[in-house]
Design an enzyme around this catalytic site. Structure first.
Site, PDB file in Angstrom:
ATOM      1  CG  MET A 168      -2.048  -0.961   1.201  1.00 54.16           C
ATOM      2  SD  MET A 168      -3.153  -0.744   2.618  1.00 54.16           S
ATOM      3  CE  MET A 168      -2.158  -1.482   3.923  1.00 54.16           C
ATOM      4  CB  VAL A 169       0.846   4.251  -2.182  1.00 60.40           C
ATOM      5  CG1 VAL A 169       1.561   5.605  -2.206  1.00 60.40           C
ATOM      6  CG2 VAL A 169       1.074   3.517  -3.497  1.00 60.40           C
ATOM      7  CD  GLU A 216       5.756   0.523  -7.587  1.00 64.68           C
ATOM      8  OE1 GLU A 216       6.072   0.114  -8.707  1.00 64.68           O
ATOM      9  OE2 GLU A 216       4.909   1.417  -7.399  1.00 64.68           O
ATOM     10  CB  CYS A 275       1.179   0.157  -9.934  1.00 64.06           C
ATOM     11  SG  CYS A 275       0.881   1.859  -9.414  1.00 64.06           S
ATOM     12  CE  LYS A 300      -1.292  -6.816  -5.142  1.00 64.16           C
ATOM     13  NZ  LYS A 300      -1.931  -5.683  -5.821  1.00 64.16           N
ATOM     14  CG  HIS A 330      -5.852  -5.898  -7.734  1.00 64.90           C
ATOM     15  ND1 HIS A 330      -5.384  -4.651  -7.393  1.00 64.90           N
ATOM     16  CD2 HIS A 330      -7.185  -5.875  -7.485  1.00 64.90           C
ATOM     17  CE1 HIS A 330      -6.394  -3.909  -6.961  1.00 64.90           C
ATOM     18  NE2 HIS A 330      -7.503  -4.628  -7.019  1.00 64.90           N
ATOM     19  N   GLY A 356      -8.140  -8.307  -3.464  1.00 65.08           N
ATOM     20  CA  GLY A 356      -9.325  -7.574  -3.878  1.00 65.08           C
ATOM     21  C   GLY A 356     -10.533  -7.887  -3.027  1.00 65.08           C
ATOM     22  CB  ALA A 391      -4.828  -3.198   0.281  1.00 65.16           C
ATOM     23  NE  ARG A 392     -10.489  -1.309  -0.954  1.00 61.51           N
ATOM     24  CZ  ARG A 392     -11.742  -1.538  -1.304  1.00 61.51           C
ATOM     25  NH1 ARG A 392     -12.671  -0.636  -1.097  1.00 61.51           N
ATOM     26  NH2 ARG A 392     -12.087  -2.694  -1.863  1.00 61.51           N
TER      27      ARG A 392
END
Length: 355
Positions: free
Chosen positions: A23-24, A47, A119, A158, A186, A219, A242-243
């Site tokens: 995650m950025v 990344e 990405c 990924k 993803h 996802g 992630a979220r």
């Protein structure tokens, strides 16, 4: 280069797991350590652009144990021995030689290398990285092959799916032939946004095509109960979130999620113990703090240093006992100029600051 039996053993690490996705900004060291504490099996870094870490200097903070890769006075990547056996370094790269040189920089400090091939942001695509690699499978696989043949840690990648299922299957077959240890998919296309429902149904054919290679689903994993539901629906060997983790890192607890405020407090403590840059800590905290209307949240918005952040969260004593000793001035540059008195949770800051 790993022997065949070693590669097979490493593939097992990617089976039956629950992982933190890259995650950025959010997936920095404190978040990764906290997710591991709560039960994550592996954690991916944010990344890191390959060319940015090449030529950096490896430095070890004797007080915190943090290992930093510093270039031109800026920390490009930080890690810690506590995550060494479970952290996967994700990088963005456009050429095989550059990718290998960057991977070699961190080889002794990480458990694996992951190539970002999904990405969609403009910077990555224009630089021939991320989703741009999906349009150039030969170059993508040349990078992977270079890494697989020359690294002493496992290599993964990924991707996102194409609209065309057959085109997706052709790509994953070519990727698998490079000898990678696992593939993360993803389940969205390059142009889909996070608010659009992930296409889990697209994973079934990929899993069948690549057996026995571990395939990781990414996802719409937002709660612990989604893990088994996703694996059952798709056949995926592991899943990645992630979220869900950004909102509450305790999503990895089999016993159930903890209150978000409790994990927020633990996040701040971890960030201070690792002397994480204040700006990054505040940004991440704003993503996970549950009550955006509370006086505490408003105080956090107005905080400009770790001292005022801790005061807002009822951690003033912790800051005095540990924070002042552990946090470097360069990681908390405003603390010397933040005023004589920190903002308390019961006060409303006079100016709103965007997180």
């Amino acid at each position: 280069m790993l022997a065949l039996e070693e590669r097979e053993a490493w593939r097992e690490r990617y089976r039956d797991g629950y992982f933190l996705a890259p995650m950025v900004r959010v997936g920095t060291l404190p978040m990764r350590l906290l997710c591991l504490q709560y039960g994550a099996d592996l954690v991916w870094t944010c990344e890191v652009i390959a060319r940015s870490i090449i030529g950096s200097e490896r430095q070890v903070n004797e007080h915190t144990g943090v290992v930093s890769f510093v270039r031109d006075g800026r920390e490009i990547f930080t890690t810690h021995p506590d995550e060494k056996s479970r952290v996967v370094f994700q990088m963005g790269a456009a050429q095989p030689e550059t990718a290998l040189e960057a991977a070699k920089m961190v080889e002794q400090d990480v458990a694996g290398i992951d190539l970002n091939c999904g990405c969609p942001i403009k910077f990555s695509v224009q630089g021939g990285m991320g989703a741009a690699l999906l349009e150039d499978p030969d170059r993508l696989c040349a990078i992977l092959k270079m890494l697989v043949d020359n690294m002493s840690v496992p290599v993964t990648c990924k991707i996102r799916v194409f609209d065309d299922e057959e085109r997706t299957l052709a790509l994953v077959r070519q990727i698998a032939a490079t000898g990678i240890s696992a593939l993360t998919v993803h389940c969205r296309t390059r142009n889909m946004r996070p608010r659009e429902k992930a296409m889990w149904h697209r994973l079934n054919s990929i899993v069948e095509e690549l057996k026995p290679l571990p395939v990781v689903l990414n996802g719409d994993i937002v709660h612990y109960e989604d893990v088994e539901r996703a694996k059952k629906a798709t056949g995926a060997t592991s899943v990645m979130t992630a979220r869900g983790a950004a909102a509450n890192p305790s999503i990895f607890r089999a016993a159930g999620e903890l209150p978000a405020i409790e994990t927020a407090v633990e996040y701040v403590k971890t960030a201070i113990r690792m002397s994480n840059p204040y700006g990054n800590t505040k940004y991440t905290l704003m993503q996970m703090y549950p009550d955006t209307r509370s006086t505490v949240f408003r105080a956090l918005q107005g905080s400009k240093c770790y001292e005022s952040m801790c005061a807002a969260m009822g951690l003033a004593e912790f800051y005095e006992s540990e924070g002042r000793l552990r946090v470097r001035d360069r990681d908390d540059p405003m603390r010397g100029r933040a005023g004589k008195r920190p903002v308390a949770a019961t006060e409303t800051p006079t100016k709103r600051v965007k997180a």
